[in-house]
Design an enzyme around this catalytic site. Sequence first.
Site, mmCIF file in Angstrom:
data_model
loop_
_atom_site.group_PDB
_atom_site.id
_atom_site.type_symbol
_atom_site.label_atom_id
_atom_site.label_comp_id
_atom_site.label_asym_id
_atom_site.label_seq_id
_atom_site.Cartn_x
_atom_site.Cartn_y
_atom_site.Cartn_z
ATOM 1 N N ASN A 82 -103.832 -1.902 -43.292
ATOM 2 C CA ASN A 82 -103.116 -3.178 -43.271
ATOM 3 C C ASN A 82 -102.047 -3.084 -42.185
ATOM 4 O O ASN A 82 -101.055 -2.384 -42.353
ATOM 5 C CB ASN A 82 -102.481 -3.400 -44.652
ATOM 6 C CG ASN A 82 -101.584 -4.615 -44.685
ATOM 7 O OD1 ASN A 82 -101.604 -5.447 -43.781
ATOM 8 N ND2 ASN A 82 -100.780 -4.717 -45.739
ATOM 9 N N LYS B 289 -100.071 -5.363 -41.127
ATOM 10 C CA LYS B 289 -98.910 -6.230 -41.379
ATOM 11 C C LYS B 289 -98.541 -7.014 -40.109
ATOM 12 O O LYS B 289 -99.428 -7.316 -39.319
ATOM 13 C CB LYS B 289 -97.742 -5.401 -41.919
ATOM 14 C CG LYS B 289 -98.168 -4.489 -43.068
ATOM 15 C CD LYS B 289 -97.030 -3.873 -43.812
ATOM 16 C CE LYS B 289 -97.573 -2.917 -44.854
ATOM 17 N NZ LYS B 289 -96.549 -2.423 -45.770
ATOM 18 N N HIS C 253 -100.830 -8.829 -51.819
ATOM 19 C CA HIS C 253 -100.003 -7.695 -51.385
ATOM 20 C C HIS C 253 -98.573 -7.877 -51.901
ATOM 21 O O HIS C 253 -98.068 -8.999 -51.965
ATOM 22 C CB HIS C 253 -100.018 -7.592 -49.853
ATOM 23 C CG HIS C 253 -99.415 -6.318 -49.375
ATOM 24 N ND1 HIS C 253 -98.057 -6.140 -49.260
ATOM 25 C CD2 HIS C 253 -99.987 -5.133 -49.030
ATOM 26 C CE1 HIS C 253 -97.814 -4.905 -48.851
ATOM 27 N NE2 HIS C 253 -98.966 -4.268 -48.707
ATOM 28 N N GLU D 89 -95.800 -7.507 -50.609
ATOM 29 C CA GLU D 89 -94.882 -8.219 -49.706
ATOM 30 C C GLU D 89 -95.092 -9.727 -49.804
ATOM 31 O O GLU D 89 -94.141 -10.501 -49.700
ATOM 32 C CB GLU D 89 -95.071 -7.705 -48.262
ATOM 33 C CG GLU D 89 -94.491 -6.304 -48.116
ATOM 34 C CD GLU D 89 -95.179 -5.437 -47.077
ATOM 35 O OE1 GLU D 89 -95.900 -5.963 -46.208
ATOM 36 O OE2 GLU D 89 -94.996 -4.205 -47.148
ATOM 37 N N GLU E 26 -101.281 -0.576 -55.823
ATOM 38 C CA GLU E 26 -100.199 -0.170 -54.933
ATOM 39 C C GLU E 26 -98.871 -0.233 -55.681
ATOM 40 O O GLU E 26 -98.255 -1.307 -55.774
ATOM 41 C CB GLU E 26 -100.139 -1.109 -53.723
ATOM 42 C CG GLU E 26 -101.407 -1.123 -52.904
ATOM 43 C CD GLU E 26 -101.121 -1.568 -51.476
ATOM 44 O OE1 GLU E 26 -101.352 -0.777 -50.568
ATOM 45 O OE2 GLU E 26 -100.643 -2.692 -51.292
ATOM 46 N N GLY F 206 -94.274 2.018 -48.173
ATOM 47 C CA GLY F 206 -93.370 2.119 -47.023
ATOM 48 C C GLY F 206 -92.132 2.944 -47.307
ATOM 49 O O GLY F 206 -91.166 2.906 -46.536
ATOM 50 N N SER G 78 -97.739 4.923 -49.116
ATOM 51 C CA SER G 78 -97.368 6.118 -48.347
ATOM 52 C C SER G 78 -98.483 7.164 -48.259
ATOM 53 O O SER G 78 -98.200 8.369 -48.323
ATOM 54 C CB SER G 78 -96.076 6.726 -48.903
ATOM 55 O OG SER G 78 -95.014 5.787 -48.830
#
Length: 250
Positions: free
Chosen positions: A9, A11, A95, A97, A167, A173, A213
């Site tokens: 991904n 982003k 996701h 985010e 996730e 991240g 990660s």
Amino acid sequence: MRAKIVAGNWKMNKNLAETGVLLSELKTKLKEAPDAKIIVAPTFTNLYYAFEELKEFDIEVAAQNMHQSENGAFTGEISADMLKSTGVDTVILGHSERRAYFGETDALLEEKVNTALRHDMTVIFCFGEELEDRKAGNHFDLVESQLKNALFKLDADSWKNIILAYEPVWAIGTGETASPEQAQEMHAFIRKTIANAFNAEIAEEVSILYGGSVKPANAKEIFAKPDVDGGLIGGAALDPQSFAAIANSF
Ligand code: PEP
């Protein structure tokens, strides 16, 4: 046997020229006949270019998001039909985010999933708990409710177009990875939850990716767990050496 998958991904990273460089490097660094299906998800503006560049290679292209409506007055949005017309038939939905910064709820995601499936797209459906949920011991309930709210009204046949990506938000991240044992424990729970809601065959066949990660140094150990079928990779997907090393660790 369910598919092994490594998806990157990207982003909101990489302009057109940079996308070209990253794709060229990936083409040379990935194994010729990879043991896992490889997917990359560049930004909308680079999807068609990526699709054309990768046509001859064993690398699929996915979008990072999609609107739930067929078309209309939704300034700035992208539809399933638009994605499919560029050759892209896989989309990442849910996701963390998108959930955190763009207010995407389980109900909205259910709509998006249904739209994507109506267009015969494959959905990489992301979900996972926040750190507070894990600390409070609510992580299994939370994950179950995310799955239930967005996916449990699907008909059994639709599951062939679903890839799950667990996730944990606290690992995205942050450099903090769930241990292989934590990933396995949750993936086994997810499979059991799907078996209970649908049937054992669907649960056995669905690929469940881990995201958070993942790096070349930890990929092998995480992917070795029996219920982990690969990874959704963020930061490390932007570095061709790292992404190839992760993809090649099956
Ligand atoms: C992600 O954003 O899906 C992700 C897993 O990111 P990272 O690998 O950087 O934690």
